[in-house]
Design a protein around this motif. Structure first.
Motif, PDB file in Angstrom:
ATOM      1  N   GLY A  31      14.343  12.994  16.863  1.00  0.00           N
ATOM      2  CA  GLY A  31      14.834  13.758  15.731  1.00  0.00           C
ATOM      3  C   GLY A  31      16.252  13.424  15.365  1.00  0.00           C
ATOM      4  O   GLY A  31      16.932  12.673  16.034  1.00  0.00           O
ATOM      5  N   LYS A  32      16.717  14.047  14.281  1.00  0.00           N
ATOM      6  CA  LYS A  32      18.052  13.782  13.771  1.00  0.00           C
ATOM      7  C   LYS A  32      19.074  14.689  14.436  1.00  0.00           C
ATOM      8  O   LYS A  32      18.843  15.876  14.595  1.00  0.00           O
ATOM      9  CB  LYS A  32      18.082  14.006  12.261  1.00  0.00           C
ATOM     10  N   LEU A  62      34.736   5.424  16.439  1.00  0.00           N
ATOM     11  CA  LEU A  62      34.374   6.033  17.719  1.00  0.00           C
ATOM     12  C   LEU A  62      35.375   7.129  18.091  1.00  0.00           C
ATOM     13  O   LEU A  62      34.996   8.172  18.642  1.00  0.00           O
ATOM     14  CB  LEU A  62      34.320   4.976  18.813  1.00  0.00           C
ATOM     15  N   GLN A  63      36.643   6.896  17.778  1.00  0.00           N
ATOM     16  CA  GLN A  63      37.675   7.892  18.075  1.00  0.00           C
ATOM     17  C   GLN A  63      37.595   9.082  17.122  1.00  0.00           C
ATOM     18  O   GLN A  63      37.613  10.239  17.555  1.00  0.00           O
ATOM     19  CB  GLN A  63      39.059   7.243  17.980  1.00  0.00           C
ATOM     20  N   GLU A  64      37.501   8.802  15.832  1.00  0.00           N
ATOM     21  CA  GLU A  64      37.527   9.867  14.831  1.00  0.00           C
ATOM     22  C   GLU A  64      36.295  10.774  14.907  1.00  0.00           C
ATOM     23  O   GLU A  64      36.380  11.970  14.648  1.00  0.00           O
ATOM     24  CB  GLU A  64      37.635   9.269  13.420  1.00  0.00           C
ATOM     25  N   TYR A  65      35.154  10.178  15.261  1.00  0.00           N
ATOM     26  CA  TYR A  65      33.926  10.976  15.379  1.00  0.00           C
ATOM     27  C   TYR A  65      33.725  11.503  16.809  1.00  0.00           C
ATOM     28  O   TYR A  65      32.683  12.083  17.111  1.00  0.00           O
ATOM     29  CB  TYR A  65      32.708  10.152  14.938  1.00  0.00           C
ATOM     30  N   GLU A  66      34.718  11.261  17.660  1.00  0.00           N
ATOM     31  CA  GLU A  66      34.718  11.746  19.045  1.00  0.00           C
ATOM     32  C   GLU A  66      33.470  11.292  19.824  1.00  0.00           C
ATOM     33  O   GLU A  66      32.828  12.061  20.516  1.00  0.00           O
ATOM     34  CB  GLU A  66      34.821  13.276  19.066  1.00  0.00           C
ATOM     35  N   LEU A  67      33.165  10.012  19.703  1.00  0.00           N
ATOM     36  CA  LEU A  67      32.029   9.419  20.410  1.00  0.00           C
ATOM     37  C   LEU A  67      32.538   8.794  21.710  1.00  0.00           C
ATOM     38  O   LEU A  67      32.562   7.574  21.880  1.00  0.00           O
ATOM     39  CB  LEU A  67      31.339   8.385  19.516  1.00  0.00           C
ATOM     40  N   LYS A  68      32.939   9.648  22.634  1.00  0.00           N
ATOM     41  CA  LYS A  68      33.625   9.220  23.853  1.00  0.00           C
ATOM     42  C   LYS A  68      32.726   8.423  24.801  1.00  0.00           C
ATOM     43  O   LYS A  68      33.215   7.614  25.585  1.00  0.00           O
ATOM     44  CB  LYS A  68      34.194  10.440  24.572  1.00  0.00           C
ATOM     45  N   LEU A 110      16.740  -2.183   6.525  1.00  0.00           N
ATOM     46  CA  LEU A 110      17.874  -1.573   7.209  1.00  0.00           C
ATOM     47  C   LEU A 110      18.560  -0.526   6.336  1.00  0.00           C
ATOM     48  O   LEU A 110      18.318  -0.460   5.132  1.00  0.00           O
ATOM     49  CB  LEU A 110      18.903  -2.652   7.593  1.00  0.00           C
ATOM     50  N   LYS A 111      19.438   0.242   6.963  1.00  0.00           N
ATOM     51  CA  LYS A 111      20.240   1.216   6.215  1.00  0.00           C
ATOM     52  C   LYS A 111      21.594   1.383   6.893  1.00  0.00           C
ATOM     53  O   LYS A 111      21.725   1.213   8.110  1.00  0.00           O
ATOM     54  CB  LYS A 111      19.525   2.569   6.128  1.00  0.00           C
ATOM     55  N   TYR A 112      22.604   1.710   6.093  1.00  0.00           N
ATOM     56  CA  TYR A 112      23.917   2.067   6.624  1.00  0.00           C
ATOM     57  C   TYR A 112      23.900   3.525   7.049  1.00  0.00           C
ATOM     58  O   TYR A 112      23.301   4.375   6.368  1.00  0.00           O
ATOM     59  CB  TYR A 112      25.007   1.885   5.561  1.00  0.00           C
ATOM     60  N   LEU A 113      24.552   3.840   8.147  1.00  0.00           N
ATOM     61  CA  LEU A 113      24.761   5.232   8.509  1.00  0.00           C
ATOM     62  C   LEU A 113      25.868   5.798   7.627  1.00  0.00           C
ATOM     63  O   LEU A 113      26.883   5.123   7.391  1.00  0.00           O
ATOM     64  CB  LEU A 113      25.157   5.351   9.987  1.00  0.00           C
ATOM     65  N   LYS A 114      25.671   6.994   7.127  1.00  0.00           N
ATOM     66  CA  LYS A 114      26.683   7.629   6.300  1.00  0.00           C
ATOM     67  C   LYS A 114      27.974   7.797   7.093  1.00  0.00           C
ATOM     68  O   LYS A 114      27.953   8.047   8.298  1.00  0.00           O
ATOM     69  CB  LYS A 114      26.178   8.981   5.791  1.00  0.00           C
ATOM     70  N   ASP A 115      29.073   7.686   6.394  1.00  0.00           N
ATOM     71  CA  ASP A 115      30.401   7.743   7.007  1.00  0.00           C
ATOM     72  C   ASP A 115      31.219   8.838   6.318  1.00  0.00           C
ATOM     73  O   ASP A 115      32.087   8.548   5.491  1.00  0.00           O
ATOM     74  CB  ASP A 115      31.071   6.369   6.861  1.00  0.00           C
ATOM     75  N   PRO A 116      30.952  10.105   6.646  1.00  0.00           N
ATOM     76  CA  PRO A 116      31.623  11.222   5.950  1.00  0.00           C
ATOM     77  C   PRO A 116      33.141  11.171   6.019  1.00  0.00           C
ATOM     78  O   PRO A 116      33.816  11.644   5.105  1.00  0.00           O
ATOM     79  CB  PRO A 116      31.084  12.465   6.682  1.00  0.00           C
ATOM     80  N   LYS A 117      33.691  10.622   7.075  1.00  0.00           N
ATOM     81  CA  LYS A 117      35.147  10.570   7.234  1.00  0.00           C
ATOM     82  C   LYS A 117      35.777   9.369   6.513  1.00  0.00           C
ATOM     83  O   LYS A 117      37.001   9.231   6.470  1.00  0.00           O
ATOM     84  CB  LYS A 117      35.515  10.532   8.721  1.00  0.00           C
ATOM     85  N   ILE A 291      17.738   8.665  11.906  1.00  0.00           N
ATOM     86  CA  ILE A 291      19.152   8.996  11.988  1.00  0.00           C
ATOM     87  C   ILE A 291      19.780   8.564  10.670  1.00  0.00           C
ATOM     88  O   ILE A 291      19.409   7.516  10.123  1.00  0.00           O
ATOM     89  CB  ILE A 291      19.821   8.301  13.199  1.00  0.00           C
ATOM     90  N   ASP A 292      20.713   9.378  10.140  1.00  0.00           N
ATOM     91  CA  ASP A 292      21.253   9.094   8.820  1.00  0.00           C
ATOM     92  C   ASP A 292      22.765   8.963   8.777  1.00  0.00           C
ATOM     93  O   ASP A 292      23.303   8.383   7.837  1.00  0.00           O
ATOM     94  CB  ASP A 292      20.852  10.210   7.846  1.00  0.00           C
ATOM     95  N   SER A 293      23.465   9.520   9.762  1.00  0.00           N
ATOM     96  CA  SER A 293      24.921   9.574   9.691  1.00  0.00           C
ATOM     97  C   SER A 293      25.553   9.240  11.035  1.00  0.00           C
ATOM     98  O   SER A 293      24.926   9.412  12.089  1.00  0.00           O
ATOM     99  CB  SER A 293      25.345  10.987   9.270  1.00  0.00           C
ATOM    100  N   ILE A 294      26.783   8.755  10.993  1.00  0.00           N
ATOM    101  CA  ILE A 294      27.519   8.498  12.222  1.00  0.00           C
ATOM    102  C   ILE A 294      27.673   9.794  13.014  1.00  0.00           C
ATOM    103  O   ILE A 294      27.688   9.783  14.249  1.00  0.00           O
ATOM    104  CB  ILE A 294      28.899   7.885  11.918  1.00  0.00           C
TER     105      ILE A 294
END
Length: 298
Positions: A31-32, A62-68, A110-117, A291-294
């Motif tokens: 799931g999403k 990775l830093q801005e989306y806190e993907l540690k 393919l698709k790009y993941l959305k980048d809200p930031k 999955i649609d967004s970072i």
């Protein structure tokens, strides 16, 4: 018999509950925004060469989306596309650093993941950059490089031919032969030379291989130049042009990807403007991934 019937009924109910639970768990994994996508790809994003602006932007994401827990895997454009093909053929999950134009968007769904930031920025352009003094030293080459401009579909057709196994020089020559009208406008009014030497640098991105080999073909076949190609990483490419060791390049991604190099060497080169517009950078996944967004990677 009654006990046996009750036993079979109880067994059926237990089995149904177990299957329902497994189904719900599988749904959660696919799931999403559930966080399970990280486990599916071992918390790895497949990248390209470490000096690329795309890699710097991904590190920032990775830093801005806190993907540690996530790791950006360094490699090359060829290694990235090979990993993508391997996963795609097996319908396995994968996340890669991607850009447009690129042949992989024509070959795979393919698709790009959305980048809200907005970490990866807006659409970019690829510029032609030449050394100081080229206009006086090599006026014919300068005039052509200043005119050179094509569309993403043009570039993608050359990239696809190379991806399917053709040598870059051959793919470029075939494109030039099929697009005589467009090429004629590039060289219109420019005086050919007699075997003068000119050096072009490029990075080993599929897009830059395509554009550089097309430009080299036109310089050689239409304008009489002897072209030397130098494949390097982004830093040496910019340094070579700024230092006058290289005559030019058609591989400057601006204003974001090569922003650091542009600022570092500003004033030591001449920017002839875009040779292609409408590019894009970001994280890319196969469309079969739910999955649609970072932000869904958290």
């Amino acid at each position: 018999m009654r006990k046996k019937g009750l036993y079979l009924l109880l067994l059926a109910l237990v089995t149904a509950l177990l299957l329902t639970g497994c189904g719900e768990q599988t749904g959660k994994q696919e799931g999403k925004g559930t966080g399970k996508v990280g486990e599916q790809v071992n918390y790895k994003i497949i990248g390209i060469d470490p000096g690329a602006g795309l890699m710097k932007a991904t590190d920032k994401a990775l830093q801005e989306y806190e993907l540690k827990d996530w790791e950006l895997v360094e490699g090359s454009s060829a290694a990235m596309t090979a990993a993508l093909k391997k996963a795609y053929d097996k319908k396995e999950p994968i996340i890669v650093t991607g850009w447009t134009p690129h042949w992989m968007f024509a070959k795979f769904d393919l698709k790009y993941l959305k980048d809200p930031k907005g970490i990866f920025g807006e659409a970019e352009a690829i510029h032609t950059v030449v050394r100081k003094g080229l206009k006086n030293d090599q006026p014919s080459a300068y005039a052509f490089l200043d005119k050179f401009y094509w569309e993403p579909s043009d570039m993608e057709s050359v990239m696809m031919a190379v991806a399917e196994g053709k040598e870059p020089a051959r793919a470029a020559a075939e494109w030039v032969a099929k697009n005589e009208a467009k090429v004629a406008k590039w060289v219109e009014g420019i005086k050919p030379v007699n075997n003068k030497k000119i050096t072009l640098a490029y990075v080993a991105w599929d897009s830059e291989i395509a554009s550089t080999y097309v430009v080299a073909n036109v310089l050689e076949q239409k304008l009489g130049y002897q072209v030397e190609l130098s494949q390097v990483e982004a830093g040496p490419m910019w340094a070579g042009v700024a230092g006058g060791d290289v005559d030019g390049m058609v591989a400057a991604w601006l204003p974001t990807t090569h922003a650091d190099y542009y600022k570092k060497f500003e004033g030591k080169f001449e920017d002839l403007g875009p040779n292609l517009e409408g590019t894009k950078l970001g994280l890319v996944v196969p469309k079969y991934m739910e999955i649609d967004s970072i932000e869904d990677l958290k």
